[in-house]
Design an enzyme around this catalytic site. Structure first.
Site, PDB file in Angstrom:
ATOM      1  N   ILE A  13       0.843  -1.206   0.000  1.00 18.03           N
ATOM      2  CA  ILE A  13       0.000   0.000   0.000  1.00 18.03           C
ATOM      3  C   ILE A  13       0.875   1.252   0.000  1.00 18.03           C
ATOM      4  CG2 ILE A  13      -1.807   1.272   1.227  1.00 18.03           C
ATOM      5  CD1 ILE A  13      -2.658  -1.432   2.481  1.00 18.03           C
ATOM      6  N   THR A 131      -6.317  -1.146  10.391  1.00 22.39           N
ATOM      7  CA  THR A 131      -7.028  -2.231   9.709  1.00 22.39           C
ATOM      8  C   THR A 131      -8.398  -2.489  10.338  1.00 22.39           C
ATOM      9  OG1 THR A 131      -6.939  -4.628   9.392  1.00 22.39           O
ATOM     10  CG2 THR A 131      -5.715  -3.786  11.235  1.00 22.39           C
ATOM     11  N   ASP A 132      -9.298  -3.088   9.557  1.00 20.44           N
ATOM     12  CA  ASP A 132     -10.600  -3.469  10.127  1.00 20.44           C
ATOM     13  C   ASP A 132     -10.476  -4.670  11.068  1.00 20.44           C
ATOM     14  OD1 ASP A 132     -10.119  -5.453   8.224  1.00 20.44           O
ATOM     15  OD2 ASP A 132     -12.015  -5.195   7.147  1.00 20.44           O
ATOM     16  N   GLU A 133      -9.325  -5.365  11.028  1.00 21.84           N
ATOM     17  CA  GLU A 133      -9.183  -6.582  11.850  1.00 21.84           C
ATOM     18  C   GLU A 133      -9.208  -6.280  13.345  1.00 21.84           C
ATOM     19  OE1 GLU A 133      -6.409  -9.559  10.751  1.00 21.84           O
ATOM     20  OE2 GLU A 133      -6.714  -9.235   8.611  1.00 21.84           O
ATOM     21  N   TYR A 156      -1.435 -10.302  15.015  1.00 23.32           N
ATOM     22  CA  TYR A 156      -1.341  -9.132  14.123  1.00 23.32           C
ATOM     23  C   TYR A 156      -2.356  -8.065  14.532  1.00 23.32           C
ATOM     24  CZ  TYR A 156      -2.493  -6.201  10.076  1.00 23.32           C
ATOM     25  OH  TYR A 156      -2.791  -5.125   9.262  1.00 23.32           O
ATOM     26  N   LYS A 160      -1.879  -4.226  16.025  1.00 24.71           N
ATOM     27  CA  LYS A 160      -2.411  -3.023  15.365  1.00 24.71           C
ATOM     28  C   LYS A 160      -3.357  -2.289  16.318  1.00 24.71           C
ATOM     29  CE  LYS A 160      -1.906  -1.730  11.654  1.00 24.71           C
ATOM     30  NZ  LYS A 160      -0.856  -0.838  11.046  1.00 24.71           N
ATOM     31  N   TYR A 213      -8.030 -22.166   3.091  1.00 23.23           N
ATOM     32  CA  TYR A 213      -8.081 -22.532   4.512  1.00 23.23           C
ATOM     33  C   TYR A 213      -9.506 -22.951   4.916  1.00 23.23           C
ATOM     34  CZ  TYR A 213      -3.595 -19.980   5.100  1.00 23.23           C
ATOM     35  OH  TYR A 213      -2.304 -19.523   5.021  1.00 23.23           O
ATOM     36  N   HIS A 290      -9.143 -18.102  13.059  1.00 21.42           N
ATOM     37  CA  HIS A 290      -9.546 -17.457  11.793  1.00 21.42           C
ATOM     38  C   HIS A 290     -10.841 -16.664  11.974  1.00 21.42           C
ATOM     39  CE1 HIS A 290      -9.561 -18.369   7.175  1.00 21.42           C
ATOM     40  NE2 HIS A 290      -9.689 -17.081   7.430  1.00 21.42           N
TER      41      HIS A 290
HETATM   42  P1  NAD Z   1       3.471  -4.650   3.546  1.00 22.64           P
HETATM   43  O1  NAD Z   1       3.835  -5.777   4.433  1.00 22.64           O
HETATM   44  O2  NAD Z   1       3.293  -4.879   2.092  1.00 22.64           O
HETATM   45  O3  NAD Z   1       4.551  -3.480   3.677  1.00 22.64           O
HETATM   46  C1  NAD Z   1       5.057  -3.079   4.926  1.00 22.64           C
HETATM   47  C2  NAD Z   1       6.243  -2.179   4.661  1.00 22.64           C
HETATM   48  O4  NAD Z   1       6.758  -1.762   5.928  1.00 22.64           O
HETATM   49  C3  NAD Z   1       7.385  -2.851   3.901  1.00 22.64           C
HETATM   50  O5  NAD Z   1       7.895  -1.996   2.899  1.00 22.64           O
HETATM   51  C4  NAD Z   1       8.433  -3.101   4.978  1.00 22.64           C
HETATM   52  O6  NAD Z   1       9.761  -3.101   4.494  1.00 22.64           O
HETATM   53  C5  NAD Z   1       8.168  -1.938   5.927  1.00 22.64           C
HETATM   54  N1  NAD Z   1       8.592  -2.234   7.298  1.00 22.64           N
HETATM   55  C6  NAD Z   1       8.307  -3.344   8.018  1.00 22.64           C
HETATM   56  N2  NAD Z   1       8.906  -3.284   9.217  1.00 22.64           N
HETATM   57  C7  NAD Z   1       9.562  -2.098   9.265  1.00 22.64           C
HETATM   58  C8  NAD Z   1      10.353  -1.452  10.240  1.00 22.64           C
HETATM   59  N3  NAD Z   1      10.599  -2.039  11.419  1.00 22.64           N
HETATM   60  N4  NAD Z   1      10.856  -0.226   9.960  1.00 22.64           N
HETATM   61  C9  NAD Z   1      10.614   0.360   8.764  1.00 22.64           C
HETATM   62  N5  NAD Z   1       9.894  -0.212   7.785  1.00 22.64           N
HETATM   63  C10 NAD Z   1       9.378  -1.430   8.035  1.00 22.64           C
HETATM   64  O7  NAD Z   1       2.151  -4.021   4.197  1.00 22.64           O
HETATM   65  P2  NAD Z   1       0.856  -3.397   3.488  1.00 22.64           P
HETATM   66  O8  NAD Z   1      -0.073  -4.492   3.174  1.00 22.64           O
HETATM   67  O9  NAD Z   1       1.282  -2.447   2.465  1.00 22.64           O
HETATM   68  O10 NAD Z   1       0.242  -2.603   4.734  1.00 22.64           O
HETATM   69  C11 NAD Z   1       0.640  -1.263   5.008  1.00 22.64           C
HETATM   70  C12 NAD Z   1      -0.122  -0.773   6.223  1.00 22.64           C
HETATM   71  O11 NAD Z   1      -1.528  -0.812   5.971  1.00 22.64           O
HETATM   72  C13 NAD Z   1       0.115  -1.625   7.474  1.00 22.64           C
HETATM   73  O12 NAD Z   1       0.151  -0.764   8.588  1.00 22.64           O
HETATM   74  C14 NAD Z   1      -1.114  -2.521   7.539  1.00 22.64           C
HETATM   75  O13 NAD Z   1      -1.398  -2.894   8.862  1.00 22.64           O
HETATM   76  C15 NAD Z   1      -2.170  -1.584   6.970  1.00 22.64           C
HETATM   77  N6  NAD Z   1      -3.303  -2.250   6.309  1.00 22.64           N
HETATM   78  C16 NAD Z   1      -3.076  -3.198   5.342  1.00 22.64           C
HETATM   79  C17 NAD Z   1      -4.167  -3.755   4.675  1.00 22.64           C
HETATM   80  C18 NAD Z   1      -3.990  -4.769   3.578  1.00 22.64           C
HETATM   81  O14 NAD Z   1      -4.976  -5.348   3.108  1.00 22.64           O
HETATM   82  N7  NAD Z   1      -2.777  -5.023   3.097  1.00 22.64           N
HETATM   83  C19 NAD Z   1      -5.476  -3.367   5.015  1.00 22.64           C
HETATM   84  C20 NAD Z   1      -5.646  -2.412   6.035  1.00 22.64           C
HETATM   85  C21 NAD Z   1      -4.560  -1.856   6.657  1.00 22.64           C
HETATM   86  O1  DAU Z   2      -8.686  -6.845   6.692  1.00 21.24           O
HETATM   87  C1  DAU Z   2      -7.504  -6.134   6.486  1.00 21.24           C
HETATM   88  C2  DAU Z   2      -6.327  -7.070   6.562  1.00 21.24           C
HETATM   89  O2  DAU Z   2      -6.350  -7.852   5.365  1.00 21.24           O
HETATM   90  C3  DAU Z   2      -4.988  -6.358   6.697  1.00 21.24           C
HETATM   91  O3  DAU Z   2      -4.954  -5.657   7.908  1.00 21.24           O
HETATM   92  C4  DAU Z   2      -3.839  -7.360   6.640  1.00 21.24           C
HETATM   93  O4  DAU Z   2      -2.591  -6.682   6.667  1.00 21.24           O
HETATM   94  C5  DAU Z   2      -3.940  -8.140   5.354  1.00 21.24           C
HETATM   95  O5  DAU Z   2      -2.937  -9.129   5.296  1.00 21.24           O
HETATM   96  C6  DAU Z   2      -5.319  -8.804   5.229  1.00 21.24           C
HETATM   97  O6  DAU Z   2      -5.479  -9.850   6.207  1.00 21.24           O
HETATM   98  P1  DAU Z   2      -6.206 -11.235   5.860  1.00 21.24           P
HETATM   99  O7  DAU Z   2      -5.788 -12.252   6.827  1.00 21.24           O
HETATM  100  O8  DAU Z   2      -7.680 -11.036   5.682  1.00 21.24           O
HETATM  101  O9  DAU Z   2      -5.566 -11.486   4.383  1.00 21.24           O
HETATM  102  P2  DAU Z   2      -5.006 -12.811   3.698  1.00 21.24           P
HETATM  103  O10 DAU Z   2      -4.777 -12.475   2.260  1.00 21.24           O
HETATM  104  O11 DAU Z   2      -3.896 -13.426   4.471  1.00 21.24           O
HETATM  105  O12 DAU Z   2      -6.250 -13.803   3.778  1.00 21.24           O
HETATM  106  C7  DAU Z   2      -7.501 -13.478   3.175  1.00 21.24           C
HETATM  107  C8  DAU Z   2      -8.458 -14.639   3.444  1.00 21.24           C
HETATM  108  O13 DAU Z   2      -8.002 -15.788   2.694  1.00 21.24           O
HETATM  109  C9  DAU Z   2      -8.485 -15.084   4.883  1.00 21.24           C
HETATM  110  O14 DAU Z   2      -9.799 -15.524   5.206  1.00 21.24           O
HETATM  111  C10 DAU Z   2      -7.520 -16.268   4.934  1.00 21.24           C
HETATM  112  C11 DAU Z   2      -7.691 -16.883   3.556  1.00 21.24           C
HETATM  113  N1  DAU Z   2      -6.477 -17.552   3.002  1.00 21.24           N
HETATM  114  C12 DAU Z   2      -5.305 -16.854   2.997  1.00 21.24           C
HETATM  115  C13 DAU Z   2      -4.148 -17.427   2.492  1.00 21.24           C
HETATM  116  C14 DAU Z   2      -2.845 -16.659   2.513  1.00 21.24           C
HETATM  117  C15 DAU Z   2      -6.561 -18.838   2.484  1.00 21.24           C
HETATM  118  O15 DAU Z   2      -7.650 -19.452   2.459  1.00 21.24           O
HETATM  119  N2  DAU Z   2      -5.418 -19.397   1.996  1.00 21.24           N
HETATM  120  C16 DAU Z   2      -4.208 -18.766   1.989  1.00 21.24           C
HETATM  121  O16 DAU Z   2      -3.211 -19.353   1.546  1.00 21.24           O
END
Ligand code: NAD
Ligand code: DAU
Length: 352
Positions: A13, A131-133, A156, A160, A213, A290
């Site tokens: 992101i 996050t919504d989690e 996680y 958060k 899963y 989960h």
């Molecule tokens: P990501 O894992 O893709 O990226 C995380 C980044 O943070 C990476 O570039 C990593 O190098 C950097 N990082 C990790 N540890 C660090 C540290 N100690 N110091 C400096 N940099 C560090 O994550 P993402 O999916 O892009 O998520 C970004 C943010 O958005 C997170 O705070 C996550 O909780 C939040 N978020 C993610 C989602 C999602 O669906 N991916 C949804 C809602 C909120």
């Molecule tokens: O809801 C926001 C969150 O979404 C963010 O805060 C997290 O950073 C982000 O990783 C994501 O979390 P989830 O656990 O929802 O995402 P993930 O892609 O890991 O899993 C999505 C759904 O799919 C979840 O119900 C678990 C399932 N899953 C995931 C993986 C990796 C599977 O069934 N098989 C898999 O191999």
């Protein structure tokens, strides 16, 4: 010229947020602070790396002295904090890493901002991306609103939630001007292939099993990452201090239905017979703890700031697939080395 710090801008992101800010705000000096963990990748942002108002800083938010010195040197006006450990499965095997980065790292940023801004908060803003989690799990009905009580279930989401509480506490106790957003599941280009959608795209390309899963009936609300970046831009500039905004796609999918749609779209793109990729679907052992269902009520950000998603899920998914197929080298790079070890540990023992 305002100085803006974006943390985690080499991640999924963060890279979209950094690109948007660099392209839209030539009047800001933008600093991207990232430790380049397994999830951080400078290849995500090569297009903006030479912009004159952009600087990349490699550094770790868990290092309090380094963070303090960085704030002393640049005296940032605004912080958008995205750096985090973000994968739920990894938090189950190594919870402490999540406390270090997500809780201690956030504390270090808060302390540095507080120390540099002192009590002069005019024009300053600390924006924490969450996050919504943190709201826990929904049953079959209902939506998370901004007033839903926190009830995190995974290490996680607990980390958060803890960081969100500290941000809020610094606002209440010291007057630090903050905003927090809680977003649903993002998808799109540059997503690391440990998460459901990019992992399954990679496995379909390579004819590997698709590890669903449990019974696959778990439900998530999906948002295209560029729509999240637009929302973040809007909240950073127009959100009210000390407020929380929920961001979501109004787009709930049971995992198994999503996976079937993905398989259909991939069959078309790869010129495979309809139903070919779906044969790879394999039910595996469930994720411990989960959460059954997440669903966001995004009406506050819609009503107050006029934000809404710009693409349908089908459109966003097609853009995502096209990106992965056009960026095979990126996918090969990030799935070499340590990724293989992670994959074996996470999946090879999991067949149910
Ligand atoms: P990501 O894992 O893709 O990226 C995380 C980044 O943070 C990476 O570039 C990593 O190098 C950097 N990082 C990790 N540890 C660090 C540290 N100690 N110091 C400096 N940099 C560090 O994550 P993402 O999916 O892009 O998520 C970004 C943010 O958005 C997170 O705070 C996550 O909780 C939040 N978020 C993610 C989602 C999602 O669906 N991916 C949804 C809602 C909120
Ligand atoms: O809801 C926001 C969150 O979404 C963010 O805060 C997290 O950073 C982000 O990783 C994501 O979390 P989830 O656990 O929802 O995402 P993930 O892609 O890991 O899993 C999505 C759904 O799919 C979840 O119900 C678990 C399932 N899953 C995931 C993986 C990796 C599977 O069934 N098989 C898999 O191999």
């Amino acid at each position: 010229m305002k100085k803006i710090l974006i943390t985690g801008g080499a991640g999924f992101i963060g890279s979209h947020v950094v690109r948007r800010f660099v392209n839209r705000y030539p009047n800001y000096q933008i600093y991207n602070l990232d430790a380049l963990t397994y999830a951080g990748n400078l290849e995500n942002i090569t297009d903006i790396e030479n912009a004159p108002h952009y600087t990349f800083v490699k550094g770790d938010i868990t290092d309090a002295d380094f963070i303090h010195a960085l704030f002393e040197k640049h005296r940032f006006d605004g912080v958008l904090h995205l750096a985090a450990e973000s994968h739920v499965d990894r938090s189950i095997t190594d919870p402490l890493a999540f406390v270090k980065t997500n809780v201690i790292g956030t504390m270090n940023l808060l302390n540095a901002a507080k120390a540099i801004w002192k009590d002069n908060f005019e024009g300053k803003r600390f924006y924490h991306i969450s996050t919504d989690e943190v709201y826990g799990s929904l049953g079959a009905t209902g939506l998370f609103t901004e007033t839903t009580p926190y009830d995190p279930n995974s290490p996680y989401s607990a980390s958060k939630a803890s960081s969100d509480h500290f941000v809020r506490a610094y606002g209440e106790t010291y007057g630090l001007p903050y905003v927090i957003t809680n977003c649903s599941n993002n998808y799109g280009p540059n997503h690391f292939p440990e998460k459901l959608i990019p992992l399954f795209i990679n496995n379909i390309i390579n004819n590997k099993p698709l590890p669903v899963y449990g019974d696959g009936k778990y439900t998530r609300d999906w948002l295209f990452v560029e729509d999240h970046a637009v929302a973040i831009d809007l909240v950073f500039h127009e959100g009210k201090n000390h407020e929380t905004y929920n961001i979501g796609g109004f787009n709930e999918w049971q995992n198994i239905d999503l996976v079937k749609l993905l398989c259909q779209q991939m069959d078309k793109k790869l010129g495979r017979a309809d139903g070919e990729s779906a044969k790879l679907i394999t039910y595996v052992k469930d994720r411990p703890g989960h959460d059954l269902r997440y669903a966001i009520d995004a009406s506050k950000i819609n009503k107050e700031l006029g934000w809404e998603p710009s693409v349908t899920f089908e459109q966003g998914l097609e853009k995502t697939i096209d990106w992965y197929l056009a960026n095979e080298a990126w996918l090969k790079n990030v799935t070499s080395g340590d990724y293989q070890k992670y994959y074996e540990q996470q999946y090879d023992k999991q067949q149910s």
